[in-house]
Design a protein around this motif. Sequence first.
Motif, PDB file in Angstrom:
ATOM      1  N   MET A 263       0.808  -1.216   0.000  1.00 37.37           N
ATOM      2  CA  MET A 263       0.000   0.000   0.000  1.00 37.37           C
ATOM      3  C   MET A 263       0.843   1.269   0.000  1.00 37.37           C
ATOM      4  N   ASP A 264       2.098   1.191   0.476  1.00 38.31           N
ATOM      5  CA  ASP A 264       2.961   2.374   0.515  1.00 38.31           C
ATOM      6  C   ASP A 264       3.311   2.902  -0.864  1.00 38.31           C
ATOM      7  N   MET A 265       3.071   2.136  -1.915  1.00 42.35           N
ATOM      8  CA  MET A 265       3.358   2.635  -3.258  1.00 42.35           C
ATOM      9  C   MET A 265       2.522   3.878  -3.580  1.00 42.35           C
ATOM     10  N   TRP A 266       1.422   4.086  -2.843  1.00 49.12           N
ATOM     11  CA  TRP A 266       0.535   5.211  -3.109  1.00 49.12           C
ATOM     12  C   TRP A 266       0.907   6.469  -2.326  1.00 49.12           C
ATOM     13  N   LYS A 267       2.031   6.457  -1.625  1.00 48.13           N
ATOM     14  CA  LYS A 267       2.432   7.634  -0.841  1.00 48.13           C
ATOM     15  C   LYS A 267       2.406   8.941  -1.631  1.00 48.13           C
ATOM     16  N   PRO A 268       2.886   8.965  -2.885  1.00 47.44           N
ATOM     17  CA  PRO A 268       2.911  10.241  -3.608  1.00 47.44           C
ATOM     18  C   PRO A 268       1.539  10.855  -3.829  1.00 47.44           C
ATOM     19  N   GLN A 269       0.490  10.046  -3.763  1.00 44.80           N
ATOM     20  CA  GLN A 269      -0.860  10.559  -4.020  1.00 44.80           C
ATOM     21  C   GLN A 269      -1.632  10.905  -2.750  1.00 44.80           C
ATOM     22  N   MET A 270      -1.130  10.507  -1.601  1.00 42.98           N
ATOM     23  CA  MET A 270      -1.959  10.533  -0.408  1.00 42.98           C
ATOM     24  C   MET A 270      -2.341  11.939   0.054  1.00 42.98           C
TER      25      MET A 270
ATOM     26  N   LYS B 237      15.257   8.453  -7.460  1.00 39.39           N
ATOM     27  CA  LYS B 237      14.054   8.957  -6.791  1.00 39.39           C
ATOM     28  C   LYS B 237      13.174   7.778  -6.354  1.00 39.39           C
ATOM     29  N   ASN B 238      13.131   7.555  -5.060  1.00 38.78           N
ATOM     30  CA  ASN B 238      12.259   6.526  -4.485  1.00 38.78           C
ATOM     31  C   ASN B 238      12.644   5.100  -4.851  1.00 38.78           C
ATOM     32  N   ILE B 239      13.735   4.916  -5.578  1.00 38.73           N
ATOM     33  CA  ILE B 239      14.054   3.590  -6.068  1.00 38.73           C
ATOM     34  C   ILE B 239      14.381   2.635  -4.930  1.00 38.73           C
ATOM     35  N   GLU B 240      15.182   3.090  -3.959  1.00 39.31           N
ATOM     36  CA  GLU B 240      15.589   2.197  -2.878  1.00 39.31           C
ATOM     37  C   GLU B 240      14.399   1.778  -2.023  1.00 39.31           C
ATOM     38  N   GLU B 241      13.489   2.710  -1.780  1.00 40.42           N
ATOM     39  CA  GLU B 241      12.310   2.365  -0.981  1.00 40.42           C
ATOM     40  C   GLU B 241      11.474   1.304  -1.693  1.00 40.42           C
ATOM     41  N   ILE B 242      11.247   1.502  -2.981  1.00 35.89           N
ATOM     42  CA  ILE B 242      10.462   0.532  -3.744  1.00 35.89           C
ATOM     43  C   ILE B 242      11.209  -0.796  -3.854  1.00 35.89           C
ATOM     44  N   ARG B 243      12.523  -0.720  -4.043  1.00 31.86           N
ATOM     45  CA  ARG B 243      13.331  -1.939  -4.119  1.00 31.86           C
ATOM     46  C   ARG B 243      13.189  -2.753  -2.831  1.00 31.86           C
ATOM     47  N   ASN B 244      13.226  -2.073  -1.697  1.00 33.02           N
ATOM     48  CA  ASN B 244      13.115  -2.773  -0.422  1.00 33.02           C
ATOM     49  C   ASN B 244      11.748  -3.411  -0.243  1.00 33.02           C
ATOM     50  N   ILE B 245      10.696  -2.714  -0.665  1.00 35.50           N
ATOM     51  CA  ILE B 245       9.352  -3.285  -0.596  1.00 35.50           C
ATOM     52  C   ILE B 245       9.285  -4.561  -1.429  1.00 35.50           C
ATOM     53  N   PHE B 246       9.874  -4.502  -2.622  1.00 33.02           N
ATOM     54  CA  PHE B 246       9.841  -5.662  -3.514  1.00 33.02           C
ATOM     55  C   PHE B 246      10.586  -6.845  -2.905  1.00 33.02           C
ATOM     56  N   ILE B 247      11.797  -6.597  -2.404  1.00 32.93           N
ATOM     57  CA  ILE B 247      12.614  -7.678  -1.853  1.00 32.93           C
ATOM     58  C   ILE B 247      11.954  -8.312  -0.632  1.00 32.93           C
ATOM     59  N   LYS B 248      11.228  -7.499   0.141  1.00 32.67           N
ATOM     60  CA  LYS B 248      10.580  -8.014   1.348  1.00 32.67           C
ATOM     61  C   LYS B 248       9.266  -8.740   1.061  1.00 32.67           C
ATOM     62  N   THR B 249       8.794  -8.673  -0.179  1.00 33.40           N
ATOM     63  CA  THR B 249       7.574  -9.399  -0.534  1.00 33.40           C
ATOM     64  C   THR B 249       7.823 -10.899  -0.419  1.00 33.40           C
ATOM     65  N   ASP B 250       6.904 -11.603   0.203  1.00 33.09           N
ATOM     66  CA  ASP B 250       7.049 -13.048   0.364  1.00 33.09           C
ATOM     67  C   ASP B 250       6.972 -13.733  -1.001  1.00 33.09           C
ATOM     68  N   PRO B 251       7.958 -14.553  -1.369  1.00 32.67           N
ATOM     69  CA  PRO B 251       7.916 -15.221  -2.670  1.00 32.67           C
ATOM     70  C   PRO B 251       6.654 -16.063  -2.876  1.00 32.67           C
ATOM     71  N   VAL B 252       6.135 -16.630  -1.815  1.00 34.71           N
ATOM     72  CA  VAL B 252       4.916 -17.440  -1.944  1.00 34.71           C
ATOM     73  C   VAL B 252       3.724 -16.558  -2.324  1.00 34.71           C
TER      74      VAL B 252
END
Length: 259
Positions: free
Chosen positions: A36-43, A165-180
């Motif tokens: 859900m944090d991907m929507w921060k720029p719009q909030m 711009k915002n790449i590291e934050e998004i990268r971290n969200i992606f890496i922390k996503t459960d593979p399952v």
Amino acid sequence: MIEGFTTMGDGCSIAWEQTGVEGPALILSNSLGTAMDMWKPQMDALSKRFRIIRYDTRGHGRSDVPAGAYGLDRLGRDVLELASDLEIERFAFCGLSLGGMIGQWLGVRAPERVSQLVIANSSPFMGPPSAWDARIKLVLADGMDAIVDGTLSRWFTQNFIAEIKNIEEIRNIFIKTDPVGYAGCCAAIRDMDMRPVLKLIQVPTLIVGGKYDPATPPEHTYALRDGIAGAQCVMLEAAHLANIEQANNFTKVLLDYFQ
């Protein structure tokens, strides 16, 4: 801000957050591999106009991660059950990528619940299934690190990545996503084909695309535009996560549409 969890009919717990004014409800649905944090720029802008509900798609963020393949029908019913739990009978909906596919399902299956629909950087069909099977196999064997670089190169243009711009934050969200959970949602995309039923969507709809989007390229955007009667369409100077790469323009497009 209010946050919580809602248990779906199959026992899966979905994390959500509510903020904004006492006004019309707007549900925001994230892309595959984000939260859900991907929507921060719009909030900031949207919360001045709407009662905003963000949630983590099952398998993502703080939501539960059921084992096995998910289906678009289940992902769509998650939205309806969440809205009902929050006592929201009717809502506007904006989904990007996988979220936009969920939006298509809602437009077909639950039009009485949706006042306006925004489908961003999405597609009615993303074949071939073999490509999704290969991705599922890879992430389950080697984890999210195995595909993060290739994914980010599709999500953003090289110019944007170079600006960091915002790449590291998004990268971290992606890496922390459960593979399952990621694999479960990949299966939903693999098995989806909304092309035959797009004509059934009668909800007022806006299609947003990225001119440089390699994941859901312009022809996918135009397939949605042409398949949904009366749909409006806007193309932004962005790759796949247009709401981040072109944050201000994306937000303006939404505000203009919902006006």
